[in-house]
Design a protein around this motif. Structure first.
Motif, PDB file in Angstrom:
ATOM      1  N   PHE A  58       0.830  -1.201   0.000  1.00  0.00           N
ATOM      2  CA  PHE A  58       0.000   0.000   0.000  1.00  0.00           C
ATOM      3  C   PHE A  58       0.872   1.262   0.000  1.00  0.00           C
ATOM      4  CE2 PHE A  58      -2.107   3.289   2.601  1.00  0.00           C
ATOM      5  CZ  PHE A  58      -3.181   3.564   1.774  1.00  0.00           C
ATOM      6  N   PHE A  59       1.861   1.304   0.883  1.00  0.00           N
ATOM      7  CA  PHE A  59       2.721   2.480   0.951  1.00  0.00           C
ATOM      8  C   PHE A  59       3.588   2.624  -0.294  1.00  0.00           C
ATOM      9  CE2 PHE A  59       1.947   2.107   5.620  1.00  0.00           C
ATOM     10  CZ  PHE A  59       1.249   3.292   5.727  1.00  0.00           C
ATOM     11  N   ALA A  60       3.978   1.518  -0.894  1.00  0.00           N
ATOM     12  CA  ALA A  60       4.750   1.591  -2.137  1.00  0.00           C
ATOM     13  C   ALA A  60       3.906   2.187  -3.257  1.00  0.00           C
ATOM     14  CB  ALA A  60       5.257   0.203  -2.530  1.00  0.00           C
ATOM     15  N   VAL A  61       2.648   1.784  -3.342  1.00  0.00           N
ATOM     16  CA  VAL A  61       1.756   2.327  -4.379  1.00  0.00           C
ATOM     17  C   VAL A  61       1.487   3.802  -4.127  1.00  0.00           C
ATOM     18  CG1 VAL A  61      -0.599   2.213  -5.300  1.00  0.00           C
ATOM     19  CG2 VAL A  61       0.707   0.110  -4.947  1.00  0.00           C
ATOM     20  N   ILE A  62       1.245   4.169  -2.891  1.00  0.00           N
ATOM     21  CA  ILE A  62       1.008   5.581  -2.559  1.00  0.00           C
ATOM     22  C   ILE A  62       2.258   6.408  -2.872  1.00  0.00           C
ATOM     23  CG2 ILE A  62       0.598   7.193  -0.647  1.00  0.00           C
ATOM     24  CD1 ILE A  62      -1.893   5.709  -1.612  1.00  0.00           C
ATOM     25  N   THR A  63       3.428   5.907  -2.528  1.00  0.00           N
ATOM     26  CA  THR A  63       4.674   6.624  -2.808  1.00  0.00           C
ATOM     27  C   THR A  63       4.881   6.799  -4.306  1.00  0.00           C
ATOM     28  OG1 THR A  63       5.639   5.742  -0.786  1.00  0.00           O
ATOM     29  CG2 THR A  63       7.162   6.615  -2.432  1.00  0.00           C
ATOM     30  N   ALA A  64       4.595   5.758  -5.081  1.00  0.00           N
ATOM     31  CA  ALA A  64       4.737   5.858  -6.531  1.00  0.00           C
ATOM     32  C   ALA A  64       3.753   6.884  -7.099  1.00  0.00           C
ATOM     33  CB  ALA A  64       4.507   4.493  -7.177  1.00  0.00           C
ATOM     34  N   GLY A  65       2.542   6.918  -6.558  1.00  0.00           N
ATOM     35  CA  GLY A  65       1.557   7.904  -7.003  1.00  0.00           C
ATOM     36  C   GLY A  65       1.986   9.323  -6.688  1.00  0.00           C
ATOM     37  N   VAL A  66       2.495   9.535  -5.499  1.00  0.00           N
ATOM     38  CA  VAL A  66       2.958  10.875  -5.114  1.00  0.00           C
ATOM     39  C   VAL A  66       4.167  11.275  -5.958  1.00  0.00           C
ATOM     40  CG1 VAL A  66       4.022  12.194  -3.231  1.00  0.00           C
ATOM     41  CG2 VAL A  66       2.012  10.779  -2.786  1.00  0.00           C
ATOM     42  N   ALA A  67       5.085  10.342  -6.184  1.00  0.00           N
ATOM     43  CA  ALA A  67       6.259  10.642  -7.010  1.00  0.00           C
ATOM     44  C   ALA A  67       5.836  10.985  -8.439  1.00  0.00           C
ATOM     45  CB  ALA A  67       7.216   9.457  -7.015  1.00  0.00           C
ATOM     46  N   ASP A  68       4.860  10.273  -8.971  1.00  0.00           N
ATOM     47  CA  ASP A  68       4.357  10.567 -10.314  1.00  0.00           C
ATOM     48  C   ASP A  68       3.712  11.953 -10.345  1.00  0.00           C
ATOM     49  OD1 ASP A  68       3.763   9.855 -13.048  1.00  0.00           O
ATOM     50  OD2 ASP A  68       1.663   9.669 -12.386  1.00  0.00           O
ATOM     51  N   LEU A  69       2.932  12.288  -9.339  1.00  0.00           N
ATOM     52  CA  LEU A  69       2.282  13.597  -9.282  1.00  0.00           C
ATOM     53  C   LEU A  69       3.322  14.719  -9.201  1.00  0.00           C
ATOM     54  CD1 LEU A  69      -0.378  15.214  -8.999  1.00  0.00           C
ATOM     55  CD2 LEU A  69      -0.113  14.937  -6.515  1.00  0.00           C
ATOM     56  N   VAL A  70       4.339  14.530  -8.370  1.00  0.00           N
ATOM     57  CA  VAL A  70       5.386  15.535  -8.239  1.00  0.00           C
ATOM     58  C   VAL A  70       6.149  15.670  -9.552  1.00  0.00           C
ATOM     59  CG1 VAL A  70       7.590  16.047  -7.099  1.00  0.00           C
ATOM     60  CG2 VAL A  70       5.613  15.339  -5.743  1.00  0.00           C
ATOM     61  N   ALA A  71       6.472  14.550 -10.203  1.00  0.00           N
ATOM     62  CA  ALA A  71       7.200  14.592 -11.471  1.00  0.00           C
ATOM     63  C   ALA A  71       6.390  15.312 -12.546  1.00  0.00           C
ATOM     64  CB  ALA A  71       7.549  13.186 -11.913  1.00  0.00           C
ATOM     65  N   ARG A  72       5.115  15.042 -12.600  1.00  0.00           N
ATOM     66  CA  ARG A  72       4.257  15.720 -13.599  1.00  0.00           C
ATOM     67  C   ARG A  72       4.164  17.208 -13.316  1.00  0.00           C
ATOM     68  NH1 ARG A  72      -0.549  12.047 -15.752  1.00  0.00           N
ATOM     69  NH2 ARG A  72       0.554  10.054 -15.809  1.00  0.00           N
ATOM     70  N   THR A  73       4.108  17.567 -12.036  1.00  0.00           N
ATOM     71  CA  THR A  73       4.008  18.975 -11.660  1.00  0.00           C
ATOM     72  C   THR A  73       5.296  19.718 -11.975  1.00  0.00           C
ATOM     73  OG1 THR A  73       2.480  18.371  -9.898  1.00  0.00           O
ATOM     74  CG2 THR A  73       3.462  20.556  -9.785  1.00  0.00           C
ATOM     75  N   VAL A  74       6.424  19.115 -11.665  1.00  0.00           N
ATOM     76  CA  VAL A  74       7.713  19.772 -11.846  1.00  0.00           C
ATOM     77  C   VAL A  74       8.079  19.841 -13.327  1.00  0.00           C
ATOM     78  CG1 VAL A  74      10.195  19.553 -11.403  1.00  0.00           C
ATOM     79  CG2 VAL A  74       8.548  19.185  -9.557  1.00  0.00           C
ATOM     80  N   LEU A  75       7.781  18.810 -14.097  1.00  0.00           N
ATOM     81  CA  LEU A  75       8.171  18.757 -15.493  1.00  0.00           C
ATOM     82  C   LEU A  75       7.249  19.564 -16.413  1.00  0.00           C
ATOM     83  CD1 LEU A  75       9.251  15.035 -15.794  1.00  0.00           C
ATOM     84  CD2 LEU A  75      10.706  17.029 -15.568  1.00  0.00           C
ATOM     85  N   ARG A  76       6.178  20.056 -15.939  1.00  0.00           N
ATOM     86  CA  ARG A  76       5.278  20.868 -16.783  1.00  0.00           C
ATOM     87  C   ARG A  76       5.751  22.238 -16.948  1.00  0.00           C
ATOM     88  NH1 ARG A  76      -1.044  19.853 -16.943  1.00  0.00           N
ATOM     89  NH2 ARG A  76      -0.800  17.891 -17.961  1.00  0.00           N
TER      90      ARG A  76
END
Length: 76
Positions: A58-76
């Motif tokens: 569960f925490f691995a999936v949540i961490t991957a989701g947060v990392a994806d959200l941060v990456a999308r936010t920063v790379l835009r």
């Protein structure tokens, strides 16, 4: 931390080769209530291990989701 599990294949082969009487005689040496207590303890350990694995997943999936959200936010 893992406890040695009984070898089911070896026990099944002994039951086939020696007959059920030899297996029952070996088990008869232990009182029945100790067997139930040991089985309950083993089940509780397995449930705790499964709970730990589910939490880690569960925490691995949540961490991957947060990392994806941060990456999308920063790379835009």
């Amino acid at each position: 931390m893992s406890v040695a599990q009984p070898d089911r294949l070896a026990r099944a082969l002994r039951a086939l080769l020696l007959g059920d009487r030899a297996i029952d005689a070996a088990r008869g040496a232990e009182p029945a209530h100790l067997d139930h207590t040991a089985r309950l303890d083993a089940i509780e350990r397995e449930v705790q291990e499964m709970r730990t694995r589910v939490n880690a997943l569960f925490f691995a999936v949540i961490t991957a989701g947060v990392a994806d959200l941060v990456a999308r936010t920063v790379l835009r």
